[in-house]
Design a protein around this motif. Structure first.
Motif, PDB file in Angstrom:
ATOM      1  N   SER A 136       0.831  -1.216   0.000  1.00  0.00           N
ATOM      2  CA  SER A 136       0.000   0.000   0.000  1.00  0.00           C
ATOM      3  C   SER A 136       0.859   1.258   0.000  1.00  0.00           C
ATOM      4  CB  SER A 136      -0.920  -0.006   1.232  1.00  0.00           C
ATOM      5  OG  SER A 136      -1.771  -1.125   1.231  1.00  0.00           O
ATOM      6  N   VAL A 137       1.945   1.239   0.790  1.00  0.00           N
ATOM      7  CA  VAL A 137       2.827   2.411   0.836  1.00  0.00           C
ATOM      8  C   VAL A 137       3.505   2.636  -0.519  1.00  0.00           C
ATOM      9  CG1 VAL A 137       4.961   3.317   1.848  1.00  0.00           C
ATOM     10  CG2 VAL A 137       3.224   2.290   3.311  1.00  0.00           C
ATOM     11  N   LEU A 138       4.000   1.546  -1.089  1.00  0.00           N
ATOM     12  CA  LEU A 138       4.637   1.679  -2.401  1.00  0.00           C
ATOM     13  C   LEU A 138       3.643   2.158  -3.456  1.00  0.00           C
ATOM     14  CD1 LEU A 138       6.888  -1.529  -2.423  1.00  0.00           C
ATOM     15  CD2 LEU A 138       7.639   0.850  -2.249  1.00  0.00           C
ATOM     16  N   SER A 139       2.416   1.601  -3.404  1.00  0.00           N
ATOM     17  CA  SER A 139       1.392   2.005  -4.374  1.00  0.00           C
ATOM     18  C   SER A 139       1.021   3.471  -4.195  1.00  0.00           C
ATOM     19  CB  SER A 139       0.149   1.126  -4.218  1.00  0.00           C
ATOM     20  OG  SER A 139       0.467  -0.230  -4.452  1.00  0.00           O
ATOM     21  N   THR A 140       0.903   3.899  -2.944  1.00  0.00           N
ATOM     22  CA  THR A 140       0.561   5.294  -2.682  1.00  0.00           C
ATOM     23  C   THR A 140       1.644   6.224  -3.216  1.00  0.00           C
ATOM     24  OG1 THR A 140      -0.650   4.655  -0.682  1.00  0.00           O
ATOM     25  CG2 THR A 140       0.030   6.948  -0.855  1.00  0.00           C
ATOM     26  N   SER A 141       2.884   5.856  -2.953  1.00  0.00           N
ATOM     27  CA  SER A 141       3.996   6.690  -3.441  1.00  0.00           C
ATOM     28  C   SER A 141       3.988   6.784  -4.966  1.00  0.00           C
ATOM     29  CB  SER A 141       5.323   6.108  -2.956  1.00  0.00           C
ATOM     30  OG  SER A 141       5.356   6.040  -1.547  1.00  0.00           O
ATOM     31  N   TYR A 142       3.788   5.653  -5.635  1.00  0.00           N
ATOM     32  CA  TYR A 142       3.795   5.630  -7.098  1.00  0.00           C
ATOM     33  C   TYR A 142       2.633   6.451  -7.663  1.00  0.00           C
ATOM     34  CZ  TYR A 142       3.445   3.876 -11.854  1.00  0.00           C
ATOM     35  OH  TYR A 142       3.348   3.787 -13.218  1.00  0.00           O
ATOM     36  N   LEU A 143       1.424   6.229  -7.124  1.00  0.00           N
ATOM     37  CA  LEU A 143       0.248   6.932  -7.630  1.00  0.00           C
ATOM     38  C   LEU A 143       0.334   8.429  -7.364  1.00  0.00           C
ATOM     39  CD1 LEU A 143      -2.488   4.362  -6.537  1.00  0.00           C
ATOM     40  CD2 LEU A 143      -1.758   4.871  -8.888  1.00  0.00           C
ATOM     41  N   TYR A 144       0.868   8.794  -6.184  1.00  0.00           N
ATOM     42  CA  TYR A 144       0.990  10.227  -5.865  1.00  0.00           C
ATOM     43  C   TYR A 144       1.992  10.889  -6.795  1.00  0.00           C
ATOM     44  CZ  TYR A 144       1.726  14.490  -3.185  1.00  0.00           C
ATOM     45  OH  TYR A 144       1.810  15.797  -2.793  1.00  0.00           O
ATOM     46  N   ALA A 145       3.101  10.184  -7.041  1.00  0.00           N
ATOM     47  CA  ALA A 145       4.115  10.750  -7.940  1.00  0.00           C
ATOM     48  C   ALA A 145       3.581  10.880  -9.366  1.00  0.00           C
ATOM     49  CB  ALA A 145       5.370   9.879  -7.933  1.00  0.00           C
ATOM     50  N   ASP A 146       2.618   9.999  -9.719  1.00  0.00           N
ATOM     51  CA  ASP A 146       2.063  10.010 -11.067  1.00  0.00           C
ATOM     52  C   ASP A 146       0.803  10.862 -11.158  1.00  0.00           C
ATOM     53  OD1 ASP A 146       2.519   9.134 -13.668  1.00  0.00           O
ATOM     54  OD2 ASP A 146       0.999   7.545 -13.497  1.00  0.00           O
ATOM     55  N   ALA A 147       0.535  11.627 -10.071  1.00  0.00           N
ATOM     56  CA  ALA A 147      -0.583  12.592 -10.030  1.00  0.00           C
ATOM     57  C   ALA A 147      -1.959  11.943 -10.038  1.00  0.00           C
ATOM     58  CB  ALA A 147      -0.472  13.589 -11.186  1.00  0.00           C
ATOM     59  N   HIS A 148      -2.056  10.670  -9.648  1.00  0.00           N
ATOM     60  CA  HIS A 148      -3.365  10.040  -9.494  1.00  0.00           C
ATOM     61  C   HIS A 148      -3.793  10.192  -8.031  1.00  0.00           C
ATOM     62  CE1 HIS A 148      -3.389   8.312 -13.515  1.00  0.00           C
ATOM     63  NE2 HIS A 148      -2.119   7.919 -13.326  1.00  0.00           N
ATOM     64  N   LEU A 149      -4.219  11.408  -7.671  1.00  0.00           N
ATOM     65  CA  LEU A 149      -4.448  11.742  -6.263  1.00  0.00           C
ATOM     66  C   LEU A 149      -5.597  10.938  -5.647  1.00  0.00           C
ATOM     67  CD1 LEU A 149      -3.974  15.626  -6.376  1.00  0.00           C
ATOM     68  CD2 LEU A 149      -2.305  13.818  -5.882  1.00  0.00           C
ATOM     69  N   ARG A 150      -6.679  10.728  -6.409  1.00  0.00           N
ATOM     70  CA  ARG A 150      -7.810   9.998  -5.839  1.00  0.00           C
ATOM     71  C   ARG A 150      -7.434   8.542  -5.549  1.00  0.00           C
ATOM     72  NH1 ARG A 150     -13.489  10.727  -8.713  1.00  0.00           N
ATOM     73  NH2 ARG A 150     -12.971  12.835  -7.997  1.00  0.00           N
ATOM     74  N   ALA A 151      -6.755   7.908  -6.479  1.00  0.00           N
ATOM     75  CA  ALA A 151      -6.317   6.525  -6.254  1.00  0.00           C
ATOM     76  C   ALA A 151      -5.288   6.468  -5.136  1.00  0.00           C
ATOM     77  CB  ALA A 151      -5.725   5.951  -7.547  1.00  0.00           C
ATOM     78  N   ALA A 152      -4.421   7.499  -5.077  1.00  0.00           N
ATOM     79  CA  ALA A 152      -3.414   7.540  -4.007  1.00  0.00           C
ATOM     80  C   ALA A 152      -4.084   7.651  -2.645  1.00  0.00           C
ATOM     81  CB  ALA A 152      -2.455   8.707  -4.235  1.00  0.00           C
ATOM     82  N   ALA A 153      -5.193   8.401  -2.572  1.00  0.00           N
ATOM     83  CA  ALA A 153      -5.906   8.541  -1.296  1.00  0.00           C
ATOM     84  C   ALA A 153      -6.495   7.199  -0.849  1.00  0.00           C
ATOM     85  CB  ALA A 153      -7.014   9.587  -1.432  1.00  0.00           C
TER      86      ALA A 153
END
Length: 553
Positions: A496-513
């Protein structure tokens, strides 16, 4: 109408017990929805037991009886609760005379015609009935009348208990839930039997017949023509309350002899007769000037089958011989101790109990203390107690307490040992030991013949590399289960942490949340898994104050 009354009663009972329910839920989860378990101290249990006692008194007759039954069940309640509830004696203010008179006259006839004299002031009150004095043909009698309207109240309360049982069982272990279910069945049976004065008359007559040749025991006879299911008329046999040691001394009564007579009477009832008076608190026992013991109130009485009788004898013999292994074997066979319990630990408990209980002499220890230690352990290792066995254990401890009140140096086990020797039980136990030892030798000889061929076959398989060993891992504390959950949660958190970091860096804020929320939940449960686990207002029908006032009269 009966169901509607039960629904109203259920609301009252639920409201009365709500503080205890909330406290118990907070123990399991400190803030109900989250947090760790709360450690409950012995002092806290005592305070809650006092609150439970007040609630039972407030709710009235049925729940007073329930409290008395719970005081005999250490497999359900902690020792602190059992100790507090043991003081719940069956003494409550009597019902109004006019209401009681309606019951009496409906069953026996006009009071003035049926009795020569009748005193309308009750001499004692109980949760299910009250007792009056009267005269028949010039002879003094005691008339026990069922409390008016008690049947409907009891039936409503039994419905409430049945409805509440599934809710209670959700918060306790499987073994204790089974005990609670058995307790409900036992309680319903017991309280209905106590309301049936016809059954009480039969039990009284049977026990009285068993002591017909014993002039040291007095049991009132029943006046059958003046007795029904709701009214019980008996001969009035006066005496001094057995716990009033000052008055007994003033009358010159040998208190040690009285204690010995009482113990022998109960040993005869339980071991030989198989039917016994099951409520031996001081209010139901009196002593006459010549040392004769008078028994009152046979509403609570029980039967012991041959198996229980035999095992009780085995228990007493094992205690007298200080044979720890035999004590444990007997408790397991009785169902009092789980076969899965750690025998080494239990042996230490029993050895400690005997060491604490005895004095300089080998036989100056008391069964009550030994049973008390076992009862404490029973709550830690929940199991099922047979109904009559629980009653027998309760009777043994209460009788021993009465005997010690009469004589502080009274040796319960010594008297029991003498009784078993006089009645031949101890010699029978010795013969049984010899027979069992012979059987053990015979089995050992047979094993000596069978083992060598089996050993040779095993060695042959080892030589052929054809021997397999299966090992089962015992995980009674769920260590492996918790470890597996932690590994899964840890992996889930890492992903989950790795996925959050990747999605946030890729500007997918809703998925990152979403993945961040999943990481937070995983982190919370992982953190919690590492935390150390720790162990409508009713108008009072009876209060401790009016009970104390009645006891002081």
């Amino acid at each position: 109408m009966a169901v509607l009354r039960a629904y109203r009663r259920f609301a009252v009972v639920l409201w009365q017990f709500l503080p205890l329910i909330v406290a118990y839920l907070r123990d399991r989860r400190k803030y109900l929805l989250f947090g760790g378990r709360r450690r409950v101290s012995s002092e806290m249990r005592v305070r809650r037991a006092q609150r439970l006692l007040d609630s039972l008194l407030t709710l009235g007759p049925t729940f007073i009886k329930l409290g008395q039954l719970l005081s005999t069940r250490p497999d359900i309640l902690p020792p602190e609760y059992v100790d507090v509830l043991e003081g719940l004696q069956d003494q409550v203010p009597p019902a109004d005379w006019e209401a009681a008179r309606e019951v009496l006259e409906a069953d026996v006839g006009d009071v003035n015609e049926a009795f020569d004299e009748f005193d309308a002031d009750a001499i004692s009150g109980a949760s299910l009935g009250q007792v009056y004095t009267a005269e028949i043909d010039g002879d003094p009698v005691a008339v026990k009348v069922r409390r008016p309207g008690i049947e409907a109240l009891v039936e409503a309360d039994l419905r409430v208990i049945r409805w509440a049982l599934p809710l209670v069982e959700r918060f306790v272990g499987q073994a204790r839930a089974f005990s609670l279910d058995n307790l409900a069945d036992e309680f319903a049976k017991t309280i209905r039997e106590e309301m049936d004065y016809g059954r009480e008359a039969e039990m009284l007559a049977e026990i009285r017949g068993n002591f017909a040749e014993n002039d040291r025991i007095a049991i009132p006879r029943v006046y059958d023509d003046y007795s029904t299911e709701r009214v019980l008329t008996m001969a009035y046999v006066p005496g001094t309350k057995i716990s009033n040691v000052e008055e007994l001394d003033r009358r010159g009564v040998d208190r040690h002899a009285v204690a010995e007579t009482l113990e022998r009477a109960y040993l005869q009832m339980i071991i030989e007769d198989g039917v016994f008076h099951a409520d031996p608190h001081p209010g139901n026992l009196a002593v006459q000037d010549d040392g004769t013991i008078v028994f009152y109130d046979f509403g609570m009485s029980g039967r012991a089958d041959e198996f229980v009788q035999r095992k009780i004898v085995d228990f007493y013999i094992a205690v007298a011989n200080q044979d720890i292994e035999a004590i444990l074997d007997t408790l397991i066979e009785l169902g009092t101790l789980s076969p899965d319990a750690d025998r080494a630990t239990m042996a230490e408990v029993m050895e400690l109990a005997i060491r604490d209980a005895r004095g300089e002499s080998i036989e100056t220890y008391r069964v009550q203390q030994i049973v008390g230690k076992v009862e404490d352990t029973i709550y830690d290792f929940p199991l099922r107690l047979p109904a009559n066995l629980a009653l027998v254990l309760r009777v043994a401890t209460v009788v021993e307490g009465v005997c010690v009140t009469l004589d502080p140096d009274f040796d319960f086990v010594s008297v029991a040992t003498d009784y078993l020797g006089e009645t031949g039980y101890r010699e029978e136990g010795a013969r049984q030991f010899v027979e069992e030892t012979g059987e053990e030798f015979a089995r050992a000889a047979q094993s000596a013949v069978r083992v060598p061929p089996k050993l040779e076959r095993a060695l042959d398989r080892i030589d052929r590399d054809d021997l397999y060993v299966r090992a089962d891992i015992e995980d009674s504390n769920d260590v492996i289960d918790r470890l597996g959950k932690r590994i899964v949660l840890g992996l889930l958190l890492a992903v989950s942490v790795l996925s959050t970091s990747y999605l946030y860096a890729d500007a997918h804020l809703r998925a990152a949340a979403v993945t961040a929320g999943l990481a937070a939940v995983s982190a919370f449960y992982l953190y919690r898994s590492f935390r150390k686990r720790k162990r409508l207002q009713a108008t009072p029908q009876f209060t401790r104050q009016n009970l104390r006032e009645r006891r002081n009269k």
